[in-house]
Design a protein around this motif. Structure first.
Motif, PDB file in Angstrom:
ATOM      1  N   UNK A   1       0.815  -1.210   0.000  1.00  0.00           N
ATOM      2  CA  UNK A   1       0.000   0.000   0.000  1.00  0.00           C
ATOM      3  C   UNK A   1       0.852   1.265   0.000  1.00  0.00           C
ATOM      4  N   UNK A   2       1.991   1.215   0.664  1.00  0.00           N
ATOM      5  CA  UNK A   2       2.905   2.371   0.637  1.00  0.00           C
ATOM      6  C   UNK A   2       3.372   2.638  -0.783  1.00  0.00           C
ATOM      7  N   UNK A   3       3.658   1.573  -1.539  1.00  0.00           N
ATOM      8  CA  UNK A   3       4.099   1.733  -2.931  1.00  0.00           C
ATOM      9  C   UNK A   3       2.970   2.284  -3.803  1.00  0.00           C
ATOM     10  N   UNK A   4       1.734   1.819  -3.550  1.00  0.00           N
ATOM     11  CA  UNK A   4       0.591   2.266  -4.350  1.00  0.00           C
ATOM     12  C   UNK A   4       0.394   3.773  -4.216  1.00  0.00           C
ATOM     13  N   UNK A   5       0.440   4.253  -2.973  1.00  0.00           N
ATOM     14  CA  UNK A   5       0.274   5.685  -2.752  1.00  0.00           C
ATOM     15  C   UNK A   5       1.425   6.474  -3.380  1.00  0.00           C
ATOM     16  N   UNK A   6       2.604   5.918  -3.319  1.00  0.00           N
ATOM     17  CA  UNK A   6       3.785   6.562  -3.917  1.00  0.00           C
ATOM     18  C   UNK A   6       3.618   6.714  -5.427  1.00  0.00           C
ATOM     19  N   UNK A   7       3.089   5.681  -6.079  1.00  0.00           N
ATOM     20  CA  UNK A   7       2.946   5.671  -7.532  1.00  0.00           C
ATOM     21  C   UNK A   7       1.910   6.687  -8.000  1.00  0.00           C
ATOM     22  N   UNK A   8       0.792   6.806  -7.282  1.00  0.00           N
ATOM     23  CA  UNK A   8      -0.338   7.610  -7.756  1.00  0.00           C
ATOM     24  C   UNK A   8      -0.283   9.050  -7.247  1.00  0.00           C
ATOM     25  N   UNK A   9       0.659   9.361  -6.371  1.00  0.00           N
ATOM     26  CA  UNK A   9       0.673  10.653  -5.687  1.00  0.00           C
ATOM     27  C   UNK A   9       0.738  11.847  -6.638  1.00  0.00           C
ATOM     28  N   UNK A  10       1.564  11.792  -7.663  1.00  0.00           N
ATOM     29  CA  UNK A  10       1.737  12.945  -8.554  1.00  0.00           C
ATOM     30  C   UNK A  10       0.437  13.328  -9.248  1.00  0.00           C
ATOM     31  N   UNK A  11      -0.320  12.333  -9.685  1.00  0.00           N
ATOM     32  CA  UNK A  11      -1.592  12.608 -10.369  1.00  0.00           C
ATOM     33  C   UNK A  11      -2.564  13.289  -9.422  1.00  0.00           C
ATOM     34  N   UNK A  12      -2.700  12.749  -8.211  1.00  0.00           N
ATOM     35  CA  UNK A  12      -3.678  13.264  -7.261  1.00  0.00           C
ATOM     36  C   UNK A  12      -3.301  14.651  -6.749  1.00  0.00           C
ATOM     37  N   UNK A  13      -2.020  14.928  -6.625  1.00  0.00           N
ATOM     38  CA  UNK A  13      -1.589  16.223  -6.111  1.00  0.00           C
ATOM     39  C   UNK A  13      -2.006  17.377  -7.020  1.00  0.00           C
ATOM     40  N   UNK A  14      -2.194  17.112  -8.288  1.00  0.00           N
ATOM     41  CA  UNK A  14      -2.577  18.168  -9.219  1.00  0.00           C
ATOM     42  C   UNK A  14      -3.952  18.746  -8.907  1.00  0.00           C
ATOM     43  N   UNK A  15      -4.804  17.974  -8.234  1.00  0.00           N
ATOM     44  CA  UNK A  15      -6.133  18.475  -7.864  1.00  0.00           C
ATOM     45  C   UNK A  15      -6.244  18.684  -6.360  1.00  0.00           C
ATOM     46  N   UNK A  16      -5.118  18.665  -5.662  1.00  0.00           N
ATOM     47  CA  UNK A  16      -5.126  18.958  -4.231  1.00  0.00           C
ATOM     48  C   UNK A  16      -5.365  17.765  -3.336  1.00  0.00           C
ATOM     49  N   UNK A  17      -5.360  16.562  -3.899  1.00  0.00           N
ATOM     50  CA  UNK A  17      -5.555  15.363  -3.095  1.00  0.00           C
ATOM     51  C   UNK A  17      -4.227  14.641  -2.905  1.00  0.00           C
TER      52      UNK A  17
END
Length: 714
Positions: free
Chosen positions: A382-398
Motif C-alpha cells: 500500500x505504501x508503494x501504491x500511494x507513492x505511484x499515484x501521488x503525482x496525479x492526485x496532487x494536481x487536484x489537491x488530493x
C-alpha cells in the motif's frame, strides 16, 4: 493491593507497533477517538506481577513536531496525561530514521523503553545491532522483539515493572545531546525566564519549552503567550537568540536543532550498527524496481485495485444475499405469526428489521474489503501504491492515498469513506470524504440499468453507462480542486513515506485489523441508520389511509377464490391491486405529500411528483428509487428488468428526462448510510450536512442546466 500504571506506545508507522500492542494486551482493547478530533484512540490493559497496566497506542508518527494532528495528539498525551512509561517501537531494519522520534520523546524528560522490533528482518538484511552499546548511548533500556511471533513480549513486561519500581518522577535522566554552544546558551537564557511562571513549568519541562520556542513551534508559542505577553522579556530574548543563531549558521534554529539531533543519531548508529552484507539490493528493492517503475507502476496499481474491488464486491455478493434472505425470512415469519396489520407490526418489520438489515447487509463487503486492504497494507504494497499515484492526485489537491478509497467508492461509498483512515493529514482526508460520493456506487447501478434500455438503443448502452461513471470522476476532481482552493487551503502534505520491506502478513494481525474496522462500522453507523430508517418508516406510514378508491381487501379476496384465471394471472392481478393500494397509501402519506409539495421545485428539472417521491425514498438507499417508481406506477414487478415498469416510464417521460434522472442519482445527496459514516468519520454534523446539501445543490444546478439546454436542442 496492585498498583496502576499508564503506559504509552509510540513509534513510526510500519514499525509493528500495533502488533506489539495486540500481543501485550492480548487483544483486550477499547477503540474510540481523542476528544475533538477524528484520530483513532486504542486502549488496552493487562496485569503483570503487582501491577495493573493500562496501555494507550498513540498514532503512528515520524516526529513530535506540530505539523499534523497526529503529532499534536501524541505529544499532548505524553505531556498532559503523564504516562509512567513511554515505549518507543523501532523498526530494527530502519534504526537511524526511527531514532529521530526517540530523541524527541526523550527531550520530554519522560521514562522511555526502546523496543527494537522486527529484529529478524534486520538480520535478514545483514544488520548487526549492538543494543547494549545503543542503550548506553541513549541511557535507556532496549528490548529486542519479533512482534508477530510474540518474541520478547515477556521481557518487555518485566522491563516495564522494573522501570516502575526503580524510576522516580523527580529525577528523570536527560538525553546526552549537545545542541551546540549557541543553542545551549539560548536555552540557558530562556529557562530561568520560563520558570517565573510556575504554573507553566509545572505542565511542561522548561528545557523542552525553550527548544520548542527556538524551533518556532506555533502550538507551543500560542500556549506560552497565554502566560507571557509578546512584549515580555521572554519573547525579546527569544527574538534576539533567533537572530543570532540565524546569522551564525545561515539557517533558522529549527534546522540547526534538527541537524544536531540527526548528528547525534548518526554518531550512535555508526558506533552500534554494522552492515554484514550489502543491503541496497535486497529482495524488496528488486520488487520495487517493477512495482514503482515509471511505466509499469500505475498499470500494476490499477490491476491490484481492480482485484481488490472484484474480490470485495464479487465474493461478497453471496453472503450479502444470505443476509438479505435472513432478514426477509425474519420479516415473513413475523408477518405469518402476527397476521393483524397494525402500527407496531409495521414498525418492527419495516422500521426496525428493515433498518438493521440495511446496516448488516454491507458487513460482508466491509469484512472482505478490509481483508484485502489489510493484506496489501501489512505486506508493504500500500505504501508503494500511494507513492505511484501521488503525482496525479496532487494536481487536484488530493493525496496519493486518496485514490484508494475513491476507487473503493465505486463499489460502495460507505467502506470507501471508512478507507480514508489511511490518510494521515486531516484536511486531505476530509476533502476526500467530501467528494467521494461522486464515485458512482453499486447502489446506483439498478437505476442506470432501468433507465438506459428504456430510452437508448442497445449500441449506446455501454457508452452511456461509461459516460455516467466518467462524469462522476471528472466532477470529483474538479470539485476537489475548488474545495481545496476555497475551503481546504494549505500546502498539500509532502509525500513522505517509508517503503517498508515486503513481509508475509500474519493471520493474527489481519484478524485484528478486520475486527477493529468491522466493529467500528456496526457500532458507529448502526444506531444512526436504524434511527433514520424508523423516521422514514414514519413518513411513509402516516397518516394512515382509511378510505381508498376501492375495497382492495374484498377485491383481492374475490380474486383468490376466482377459478376463471390461472394462478400466474391471478398472482399478477393481486400484485397490481396490492401496488395500487400501496400507491394510494404513498400518495396520502407524509412522504407523498412532501413529494407533491416539492414538485414545483423539481419541475424545472423535468421531474414530476412521482419521480420526486422516488428521490425522497432513495435517501434511505439508492436502490429504493426503482421499487418506489414501481409502487407509484402500480406495477407488480419492480425490478430493473421489469418490462411493465419500463413501458410505463417510456410512456410518461422522454430520453432527456431519463438522462437527467441518472445525473441526479449520480450527483445528489448520498444515502443515509453515507451521511451517517461521513458524520462519524469527520466527527461533525457540519461536514455531513455540507456534503449532503452541497451535492444536492450541485445536482440541481447541473441537472437544471442539462434539462433546459436539452429542451432547446431537442
Amino acid at each position: 493491593m496492585k498498583r496502576n500504571l499508564l503506559v504509552a506506545f509510540a513509534g513510526n508507522p510500519n514499525t509493528g507497533k500495533s502488533t506489539i500492542f495486540n500481543q501485550i494486551t492480548g487483544g483486550k482493547q477499547k477503540i474510540g477517538n481523542y476528544p475533538g478530533v477524528t484520530i483513532e484512540k486504542k486502549e488496552g490493559a493487562f496485569s503483570y506481577q503487582d501491577y495493573n497496566i493500562n496501555v494507550v497506542d498513540l498514532p503512528g508518527i515520524y516526529s513530535l513536531s506540530a505539523f499534523s494532528p497526529e503529532e499534536i495528539v501524541a505529544r499532548n498525551f505524553i505531556l498532559e496525561e503523564r504516562p509512567d512509561i513511554v515505549i518507543d517501537i523501532v523498526d530494527s531494519s530502519n534504526v537511524e530514521r526511527n531514532l529521530y522520534l526517540t530523541v524527541q520523546i526523550m527531550e520530554l524528560n519522560v521514562p522511555v523503553i526502546l523496543v527494537f522490533n522486527m529484529s529478524d528482518e534486520a538480520v535478514k538484511r545483514g544488520l548487526d545491532i549492538d543494543t547494549r552499546k545503543l542503550s548506553e548511548i541513549f541511557g535507556v533500556p532496549i528490548i529486542t522483539t519479533v512482534g508477530h511471533k510474540g518474541k520478547g513480549i515477556i521481557e518487555l513486561k518485566e522491563k516495564i515493572v522494573e522501570i516502575a519500581k526503580t524510576y522516580t518522577q523527580s529525577a528523570p535522566k536527560e538525553i546526552a545531546l549537545d545542541y551546540g554552544p549557541e543553542i545551549n546558551e539560548s536555552i540557558e537564557k530562556l529557562i530561568p525566564i520560563l520558570e517565573k511562571s510556575q504554573e507553566l513549568v509545572k505542565k511542561y519541562p522548561p528545557k523542552w519549552l525553550a527548544l520548542k520556542l527556538l524551533e518556532n513551534d506555533t502550538n507551543i508559542i500560542n500556549i506560552v503567550k497565554s502566560y507571557f505577553s509578546e512584549s515580555s522579556e521572554l519573547f525579546e530574548t527569544l527574538s534576539n537568540a533567533t537572530k543570532r543563531i540565524t546569522e551564525i549558521y545561515g539557517d533558522d534554529p529549527s534546522a540547526v536543532i534538527a541537524e544536531r539531533r540527526y548528528g547525534f543519531i548518526s554518531g550512535a548508529v555508526t558506533q552500534a550498527v554494522q552492515y554484514n552484507v550489502e543491503k541496497r539490493h535486497d529482495m524488496s528493492d528488486k520488487i520495487d524496481k517493477v512495482l514503482t517503475n515509471r511505466l509499469f507502476g500505475i498499470p500494476i496499481f490499477f490491476l491490484m485495485m481492480y482485484l481488490t474491488f472484484w474480490f470485495t464486491f464479487t465474493v461478497g455478493e453471496a453472503p450479502m444475499g444470505w443476509i438479505e434472505n435472513f432478514f426477509s425470512f425474519i420479516g415473513n415469519t413475523i408477518n405469518n405469526i402476527w397476521p393483524a396489520d397494525n402500527l407496531l407490526k409495521s414498525l418492527v418489520v419495516d422500521g426496525i428489521i428493515g433498518g438493521v438489515g440495511a446496516v448488516i447487509v454491507f458487513l460482508p463487503n466491509i469484512i472482505l474489503l478490509f481483508l484485502a486492504i489489510g493484506i496489501l497494507e501489512y505486506s508493504g504494497y500500500m505504501s508503494r501504491a500511494a507513492f505511484v499515484i501521488d503525482k496525479i492526485m496532487h494536481k487536484v489537491g488530493l493525496h496519493g492515498k486518496s485514490f484508494i478509497p475513491m476507487l473503493i467508492g465505486f463499489g460502495c461509498n460507505v467502506p470507501g469513506i471508512m478507507a480514508t483512515k489511511t490518510l494521515g493529514n486531516t484536511r486531505e482526508r476530509f476533502l476526500t470524504i467530501m467528494v467521494l460520493p461522486l464515485m458512482s456506487c453499486g447502489a446506483r447501478l439498478p437505476i442506470y440499468l432501468l433507465i438506459i434500455p428504456i430510452f437508448f438503443p442497445e449500441s449506446m448502452h455501454a457508452p452511456i453507462l461509461w459516460s455516467i461513471y466518467f462524469i462522476g470522476i471528472i466532477l470529483a476532481l474538479v470539485i476537489a480542486k475548488i474545495l481545496k482552493t476555497i475551503f481546504f487551503k494549505g500546502e498539500s502534505s509532502p509525500f513522505v513515506m517509508e517503503l517498508p520491506p515486503y513481509r508475509v502478513p500474519t493471520l493474527k494481525s489481519i484478524l485484528f485489523y478486520i475486527w477493529d474496522k468491522s466493529y467500528m462500522y456496526i457500532r458507529k453507523a448502526g444506531t444512526i441508520i436504524l434511527a433514520v430508517s424508523i423516521i422514514l418508516w414514519f413518513l411513509s406510514a402516516f397518516p394512515r389511509t382509511t378510505e381508498y378508491s376501492m375495497d382492495y381487501s374484498k377485491a383481492i379476496s374475490e380474486l383468490q377464490t376466482n377459478d376463471q384465471f390461472s394462478e400466474v394471472a391471478k398472482q399478477r392481478k393481486i400484485s397490481e391491486l396490492e401496488n395500487s393500494r400501496a400507491y394510494e397509501e404513498t400518495k396520502n402519506s407524509y412522504m407523498g405529500k412532501i413529494g407533491e409539495t416539492l414538485e414545483p421545485v423539481f419541475a424545472p428539472l423535468g421531474f414530476d411528483w412521482k419521480i420526486t417521491t422516488a428521490i425522497l425514498g432513495a435517501l434511505a438507499a439508492k436502490e429504493v428509487f426503482v421499487s418506489q417508481l414501481g409502487i407509484i406506477n402500480k406495477v407488480g414487478d419492480v425490478s430493473e428488468d421489469s418490462e411493465s415498469l419500463r413501458s410505463k416510464i417510456r410512456q410518461q417521460y422522454s430520453p432527456l428526462i431519463g438522462f437527467c434522472i441518472m445525473l441526479w442519482a449520480l450527483i445528489s445527496a448520498p444515502c443515509i448510510a453515507t451521511f451517517a459514516i461521513t458524520k462519524q468519520e469527520t466527527g461533525s454534523w457540519k461536514f455531513a450536512a455540507y456534503q449532503f446539501f452541497g451535492l444536492t445543490a450541485l445536482a440541481y444546478v447541473i441537472t437544471l442546466f442539462v434539462y433546459q439546454i436539452g429542451r432547446l436542442i431537442v
